[in-house]
Design a protein around this motif. Structure first.
Motif, PDB file in Angstrom:
ATOM      1  N   ALA A 138      24.276 -11.645   6.264  1.00  0.00           N
ATOM      2  CA  ALA A 138      25.175 -12.306   5.023  1.00  0.00           C
ATOM      3  C   ALA A 138      24.406 -13.221   4.266  1.00  0.00           C
ATOM      4  N   ARG A 139      23.002 -13.924   4.851  1.00  0.00           N
ATOM      5  CA  ARG A 139      22.160 -14.759   4.226  1.00  0.00           C
ATOM      6  C   ARG A 139      20.846 -14.840   4.587  1.00  0.00           C
ATOM      7  N   PRO A 140      20.166 -15.493   4.255  1.00  0.00           N
ATOM      8  CA  PRO A 140      18.756 -15.664   4.430  1.00  0.00           C
ATOM      9  C   PRO A 140      18.495 -15.683   5.955  1.00  0.00           C
ATOM     10  N   VAL A 141      17.481 -14.720   6.313  1.00  0.00           N
ATOM     11  CA  VAL A 141      17.228 -14.585   7.859  1.00  0.00           C
ATOM     12  C   VAL A 141      15.858 -15.481   8.137  1.00  0.00           C
ATOM     13  N   ALA A 142      15.969 -16.308   9.175  1.00  0.00           N
ATOM     14  CA  ALA A 142      14.741 -16.951   9.801  1.00  0.00           C
ATOM     15  C   ALA A 142      13.869 -16.133  10.744  1.00  0.00           C
ATOM     16  N   ALA A 143      14.842 -15.693  11.599  1.00  0.00           N
ATOM     17  CA  ALA A 143      14.093 -14.514  12.439  1.00  0.00           C
ATOM     18  C   ALA A 143      15.039 -13.452  12.981  1.00  0.00           C
ATOM     19  N   ALA A 144      14.415 -12.513  13.536  1.00  0.00           N
ATOM     20  CA  ALA A 144      15.421 -11.398  14.155  1.00  0.00           C
ATOM     21  C   ALA A 144      14.582 -10.624  15.422  1.00  0.00           C
ATOM     22  N   ASP A 234      20.085 -21.188   8.448  1.00  0.00           N
ATOM     23  CA  ASP A 234      20.972 -22.325   8.707  1.00  0.00           C
ATOM     24  C   ASP A 234      21.261 -22.476  10.037  1.00  0.00           C
ATOM     25  N   GLY A 235      20.617 -21.831  10.881  1.00  0.00           N
ATOM     26  CA  GLY A 235      20.579 -21.757  12.396  1.00  0.00           C
ATOM     27  C   GLY A 235      21.688 -21.036  13.118  1.00  0.00           C
ATOM     28  N   GLU A 236      22.630 -20.408  12.325  1.00  0.00           N
ATOM     29  CA  GLU A 236      23.848 -19.659  12.645  1.00  0.00           C
ATOM     30  C   GLU A 236      23.007 -18.233  13.316  1.00  0.00           C
ATOM     31  N   ARG A 237      23.735 -17.798  14.433  1.00  0.00           N
ATOM     32  CA  ARG A 237      23.287 -16.671  15.048  1.00  0.00           C
ATOM     33  C   ARG A 237      24.049 -15.254  14.890  1.00  0.00           C
ATOM     34  N   HIS A 238      23.641 -14.168  14.701  1.00  0.00           N
ATOM     35  CA  HIS A 238      24.384 -12.909  14.660  1.00  0.00           C
ATOM     36  C   HIS A 238      24.015 -11.765  15.545  1.00  0.00           C
TER      37      HIS A 238
END
Length: 297
Positions: A138-144, A234-238
């Motif tokens: 949905a939006r920019p990813v910090a890490a996966a 933004d810190g949210e996890r998916h």
């Protein structure tokens, strides 16, 4: 004297560890004959905390156990070292290294073991199953991170690009006692909007022939466990997990056995997609794979 080649569990910047007190190692370099370490100091930091070992009088530099705060699942730690020589002179601080914990608790796993609806027999192979699922970013990813295990062998891809450079993953063990999983940094493989993840499974040691035995020594068919965890900026996890919502289709690899060989029909393409089936978890305990992977050299 300088401190170089920092390693954790003898690996450079490993991710996916499940050892409560990982061992730290480093190497010393000096142009002075007879130089030696007499003390060391470790500094480490994580999410909102720092730790300082203080000066420890010791010449140990291989396999020094972690003595910092208790480590949690997914925790990422940056650490550095400095040492003192026989004259009491301190080195400069080393460059920082990192290590990252894996999934330490069974409750961390939301994924389900899945397999294909078809299977072979003790002497009869069957087509390698290919699994796929779609998801959105949905939006920019910090890490996966992708946490992956299998009864059999797997190769993953995300958006048509290979995950990792290892082969014969996750390796051979006594699957009745333990089932190894690997952790992959897949941040660079994701894109904004629609994404696809896929995996093809081979029989490997879990399903294929072993020595003089027939097939299906540990399992009747290859099985997959996959958990993709995405952390947004933004810190949210998916989380994307393997389950019955994934699709399965036969791969053009008609048989893939470590002893009997591989048969590939290039005229075929994955078709006749069917829902994957959820299967019981193996008896073995899930553990992080330890050691370097097998690679093409």
């Amino acid at each position: 004297m300088t401190v170089e080649r920092l390693r954790c569990e003898h690996l450079v910047d490993p991710i996916g560890l499940d050892i409560a007190r990982p061992r730290l190692s480093w190497e010393l370099r000096s142009n002075r004959p007879g130089a030696r370490q007499t003390a060391f100091q470790i500094e480490a930091s994580g999410d909102g905390w720092t730790w300082d070992s203080g000066r420890r009088m010791s010449d140990e530099s291989v396999g020094v156990p972690w003595e910092g705060p208790d480590l949690q699942s997914r925790q990422r730690v940056a650490w550095r070292v400095r040492v003192w020589d026989g004259r009491g002179i301190a080195s400069s601080w080393s460059r920082s290294a990192i290590f990252e914990m894996g999934l330490l608790d069974a409750a961390d796993w939301q994924a389900r073991w899945i397999g294909a609806p078809w299977l072979g027999g003790p002497k009869t192979p069957c087509a390698a199953p290919f699994f796929r699922a779609a998801f959105r970013v949905a939006r920019p990813v910090a890490a996966a991170r992708l946490y992956a295990a299998a009864l059999g062998l797997y190769e993953f891809e995300i958006n048509g690009r290979r995950v990792g450079d290892d082969v014969l993953a996750p390796g051979w063990t006594d699957y009745r006692r333990r089932v190894p999983y690997r952790t992959y940094d897949v941040t660079a493989l994701l894109r904004r909007g629609g994404n696809r993840i896929g995996a093809v499974l081979g029989d490997g040691w879990a399903v294929g022939h072993i020595g003089w035995r027939d097939r299906q020594c540990y399992a009747d068919r290859p099985r997959l466990l996959a958990q993709l965890e995405i952390v947004y900026a933004d810190g949210e996890r998916h989380t994307v997990v393997s389950n019955a919502a994934w699709e399965a289709a036969p791969r053009p690899i008609l048989e893939a056995d470590l002893l009997m060989g591989e048969s590939h029909d290039a005229r075929l393409k994955p078709s006749q997609w069917q829902p994957a089936i959820e299967l019981p978890a193996p008896a073995g305990r899930q553990v992080a794979h330890r050691g370097p992977p097998v690679r093409r050299i």
